[in-house]
Design an enzyme around this catalytic site. Structure first.
Site, PDB file in Angstrom:
ATOM      1  CG  ASP A  34      -1.911  -1.232   1.053  1.00 58.42           C
ATOM      2  OD1 ASP A  34      -2.458  -1.181   1.492  1.00 58.42           O
ATOM      3  OD2 ASP A  34      -1.831  -1.585   0.135  1.00 58.42           O
ATOM      4  CG  ASP A  38      -0.682   4.826   0.010  1.00 59.04           C
ATOM      5  OD1 ASP A  38      -0.190   4.691   1.099  1.00 59.04           O
ATOM      6  OD2 ASP A  38      -1.494   5.170  -1.170  1.00 59.04           O
ATOM      7  CB  SER A  83     -35.995  -1.639  -4.473  1.00 61.30           C
ATOM      8  OG  SER A  83     -37.737  -1.134  -4.539  1.00 61.30           O
ATOM      9  CD  GLU A 117     -26.797  -9.866  -9.726  1.00 56.12           C
ATOM     10  OE1 GLU A 117     -26.848  -9.994 -10.657  1.00 56.12           O
ATOM     11  OE2 GLU A 117     -27.141  -8.931  -8.511  1.00 56.12           O
ATOM     12  CE  LYS A 119     -32.195  -6.878  -0.647  1.00 56.97           C
ATOM     13  NZ  LYS A 119     -31.710  -5.930   0.213  1.00 56.97           N
ATOM     14  CG  ASP A 121     -27.130  -4.134   4.889  1.00 55.90           C
ATOM     15  OD1 ASP A 121     -26.713  -3.825   6.202  1.00 55.90           O
ATOM     16  OD2 ASP A 121     -27.848  -2.708   4.282  1.00 55.90           O
ATOM     17  NE  ARG A 140     -33.291   2.428  -4.837  1.00 61.48           N
ATOM     18  CZ  ARG A 140     -33.069   0.450  -4.593  1.00 61.48           C
ATOM     19  NH1 ARG A 140     -33.036  -0.041  -4.945  1.00 61.48           N
ATOM     20  NH2 ARG A 140     -32.466   0.854  -3.236  1.00 61.48           N
ATOM     21  CD  GLU A 174     -26.131  -2.159  -3.321  1.00 57.79           C
ATOM     22  OE1 GLU A 174     -26.964  -2.492  -4.587  1.00 57.79           O
ATOM     23  OE2 GLU A 174     -26.892  -2.329  -2.318  1.00 57.79           O
ATOM     24  CE1 TYR A 226     -26.530  -3.543  -7.715  1.00 61.72           C
ATOM     25  CE2 TYR A 226     -27.615  -3.791  -9.384  1.00 61.72           C
ATOM     26  CZ  TYR A 226     -27.529  -3.322  -8.080  1.00 61.72           C
ATOM     27  OH  TYR A 226     -28.298  -2.322  -7.738  1.00 61.72           O
ATOM     28  CE  LYS A 312     -33.613  -8.468   3.124  1.00 62.90           C
ATOM     29  NZ  LYS A 312     -35.054  -7.699   4.023  1.00 62.90           N
ATOM     30  CB  CYS A 406     -52.444   5.975  34.343  1.00 57.98           C
ATOM     31  SG  CYS A 406     -51.593   7.593  32.952  1.00 57.98           S
ATOM     32  CB  CYS A 409     -52.830  11.061  35.172  1.00 52.47           C
ATOM     33  SG  CYS A 409     -53.772   9.928  34.261  1.00 52.47           S
ATOM     34  CB  CYS A 424     -54.559   6.034  31.661  1.00 56.28           C
ATOM     35  SG  CYS A 424     -54.694   7.605  32.461  1.00 56.28           S
ATOM     36  CB  CYS A 429     -53.433  11.337  31.010  1.00 59.01           C
ATOM     37  SG  CYS A 429     -52.014  10.359  31.595  1.00 59.01           S
TER      38      CYS A 429
END
Length: 669
Positions: A34, A38, A83, A117, A119, A121, A140, A174, A226, A312, A406, A409, A424, A429
């Protein structure tokens, strides 16, 4: 170096940097460290600063943005970004396949195969390339119009700034953040004494919408592409991925072609067990009809293509402790027990409370204060106590007992024979008053802009208002004296309240917060009686005779309008606001040109782009149609807008015709 030599050096540096960027971010290989990469970027940056005219928009240095953006422009998508509807079980998937099969020929049914595929997050994006260069990148948004976040997306190393294709190319994907980067950022937050981020998606979404691209660059976002919108002659979804890879985009190597639904189930089961090995969060798999012609033929309903679905994972479950059980008081006086939990993360979301619904639910679960419980989020959304683990009790747990009075009150609670709820009965109240105020100013009621719970609480605490009618008699001088309330803020608030002094009868009835009265019932009452005066005079039998109003609802209305305290409140309202009724044609009215929807019942779900849902309801009624709040076998049409809810699934099960906004507009022309 002179300018010519500098140009040669720049070209070579860009080539080497892009090569190693591609190895690292697309092929997951690393040939240099890295720090070495850089240092190459630093040299390129220094030369470009000497000769700024040699900077091009595809230079690796342009990934870290220059000046912060003043605002995000709006971008209209070439095609609507959709979606997916959700499924959670094998049975749901089988039902989905059965539904789409009904729309296909026997030959097409035999040709059905799938592409699965992971999904991610993250946050959906669209990228547009012109003459090989990344021209725009957007969110979107509402599916039709997104926000221009091009400068921020240029900082994402996995997104190429240039591709070897001259024609206009539109792709979708995504943006997300890895678990490792999520932990790194939260470690920095902790060291600075700042609040920790709840989940990776929130950081990813917040990062790409920063006005300063340098902040985005510092978050080290990642991306998968995708979908390919541009036509390269692809006949299947799997071919799209091959083309995307050939163009130099990073695609998810874990995605897979599935010949049958059984293959899809195995794919999902595999990642359900092995997702912890991934360096990013997933919450299921997306299943797409692989054949593009069949996919296009199936079309779209509401916000989702019929030929794709989100499969899901089951609700996530973890164990935690019940620290306490407290009572939440609703606007109708309902006492809802809520468990305070030892903070726990479920699918990246920190959970500290879970509803226990009512006293009967506590008894059913056998939950005690101090118990270890299993907590889940139904569909990865709603916190819920699934089960108590009594074998982990220490003997120090305490039974919970519903209070007799309650908590606010001290009025003695009552429980009706038809409900599992304690209530109540005190209309004055303080806790009930607050909840009633919140409801009164809500969007479907008076919709007073800027008057949120915190301000309402302050107005009540200071004694400036006793009931909602007092809001309309407030003056700027009353509010500006409150601590931390600026003169301009007071002026704006009074203006917002003043603008809502005229309201339709149906909205007013709904705003009153009468038990069992929702928006649709309020409209039915307004259309039947036409004024508050006639509603006050209505007999119980008259109320029960109204279409869609049963004995329980009728009793609620009758009792409310025959309560002396409520009648005093109505008198106060008559002095400070104007209530107008807008009569509409009722279903069953004599047929004429203005009643083309006579006998048709509509249910609306999701957001509409060309009008508000209130305007849609009014239009339906003006044409003789009826509007219901729930789907039943008597429903004629379900109008599915953006982000439809569970009503869509119910409509499909009942074979209710589902139409999108365009079809709805054609109906009401």
């Amino acid at each position: 170096m002179d300018k010519y030599q500098s140009q040669q050096r720049i070209n070579k540096l860009r080539e080497v940097i892009n090569h190693h960027r591609y190895l690292y971010h697309v092929l997951d290989k690393q040939e240099i460290s890295d720090s070495a990469l850089d240092s190459l970027k630093k040299e390129l940056f220094d030369i470009e600063q000497t000769y700024p005219e040699l900077i091009t928009e595809d230079s690796p240095t342009q990934r870290v943005g220059g000046k912060p953006l003043k605002e995000f422009k709006k971008i209209k998508h070439h095609q609507r970004m959709l979606s997916f509807n959700d499924s959670f079980s094998k049975e749901d998937m089988q039902d989905w396949q059965e539904r789409i099969s009904k729309l296909l020929t026997e030959k097409e049914k035999k040709e059905i195969d799938f592409y699965a595929e992971l999904k991610i997050d993250g946050l959906a994006i669209e990228l547009i390339y012109e003459d090989g260069f990344l021209k725009t990148g957007s969110t979107r948004g509402d599916g039709t119009i997104g926000e221009d976040i091009t400068q921020n997306l240029k900082t994402v190393e996995a997104i190429p700034l240039r591709i070897d294709e001259k024609r206009k190319v539109i792709v979708r994907g995504e943006v997300f953040i890895s678990k490792k980067e999520f932990d790194r950022i939260n470690k920095i937050q902790k060291e600075k004494g700042l609040p920790l981020y709840a989940n990776p998606r929130n950081i990813a979404a917040g990062s790409v919408r920063q006005l300063n691209p340098k902040i985005t660059a510092g978050r080290k976002l990642d991306s998968f592409v995708y979908d390919l919108v541009t036509d390269f002659g692809q006949q299947t979804h799997s071919e799209k991925h091959k083309i995307l890879k050939a163009l130099g985009f990073k695609i998810n190597k874990n995605n897979k072609y599935c010949k049958s639904l059984e293959d899809v189930l195995r794919f999902r089961e595999h990642w359900l067990k092995d997702r912890k090995g991934l360096d990013y969060e997933i919450d299921g798999v997306v299943v797409i009809i692989n054949n593009n012609k069949i996919f296009e033929k199936l079309g779209v309903v509401g916000k989702a293509p019929k030929g794709a679905i989100a499969f899901k994972f089951p609700q996530a479950q973890v164990h935690t402790k019940v620290l306490d059980i407290k009572i939440q008081i609703g606007r109708t006086g309902a006492m809802t027990p809520v468990a305070t939990l030892k903070p726990v993360q479920i699918s990246g979301i920190t959970i500290t409370r879970a509803t226990l619904h009512n006293e009967d639910e506590i008894k059913r679960l056998g939950v005690k204060i101090g118990d270890t419980v299993i907590v889940g989020r139904a569909g990865d959304v709603i916190p819920d106590i699934v089960k108590v683990l009594p074998e982990l009790r220490t003997g120090h747990e305490k039974n919970f007992k519903m209070p007799e009075k309650c908590p606010s009150c001290q009025t003695k609670l009552v429980r009706s024979k038809t409900e599992a709820l304690w209530r109540c009965p005190n209309h004055k109240c303080f806790a009930r008053q607050k909840r009633n105020f919140y409801h009164f100013v809500s969007k479907s009621a008076f919709d007073i802009d800027g008057l949120g719970p915190k301000i309402i609480d302050r107005l009540l605490d200071e004694g400036l208002v006793q009931d909602p009618s007092d809001l309309f008699e407030l003056k700027e001088g009353d509010i500006v004296l409150l601590e931390r309330f600026a003169e301009k803020s007071a002026e704006n608030l009074i203006k917002s309240i003043s603008e809502k002094k005229e309201i339709t009868l149906s909205r007013f009835i709904y705003a009153l917060g009468i038990r069992n009265i929702g928006e649709e019932t309020a409209i039915d009452l307004a259309n039947n009686f036409g004024s508050v005066k006639k509603l006050k005079e209505a007999e119980l039998k008259t109320l029960e005779s109204i279409l869609n109003i049963g004995p329980i609802v009728a009793k609620s209305v009758y009792e409310w309008f025959n309560d002396k305290n409520n009648l005093k409140l109505l008198d106060k309202f008559e002095r400070v606001i104007t209530i107008k009724n807008h009569p509409v044609i009722r279903p069953g009215a004599p047929s004429d040109d203005g009643a083309k929807l006579k006998g048709k019942t509509f249910v609306l779900t999701g957001g509409l782009e060309t009008m508000t849902r209130d305007e849609a309801r009014d239009k339906i009624r003006s044409l003789g149609g009826d509007v219901s709040g729930s789907v039943s076998s008597k429903t004629s049409y379900l109008v599915a807008g953006l982000e439809p809810g569970s009503k869509e699934n119910k409509a499909e099960k009942l074979n209710v015709k589902i139409i999108d906004e365009k079809e709805f507009l054609d109906l009401i022309k």
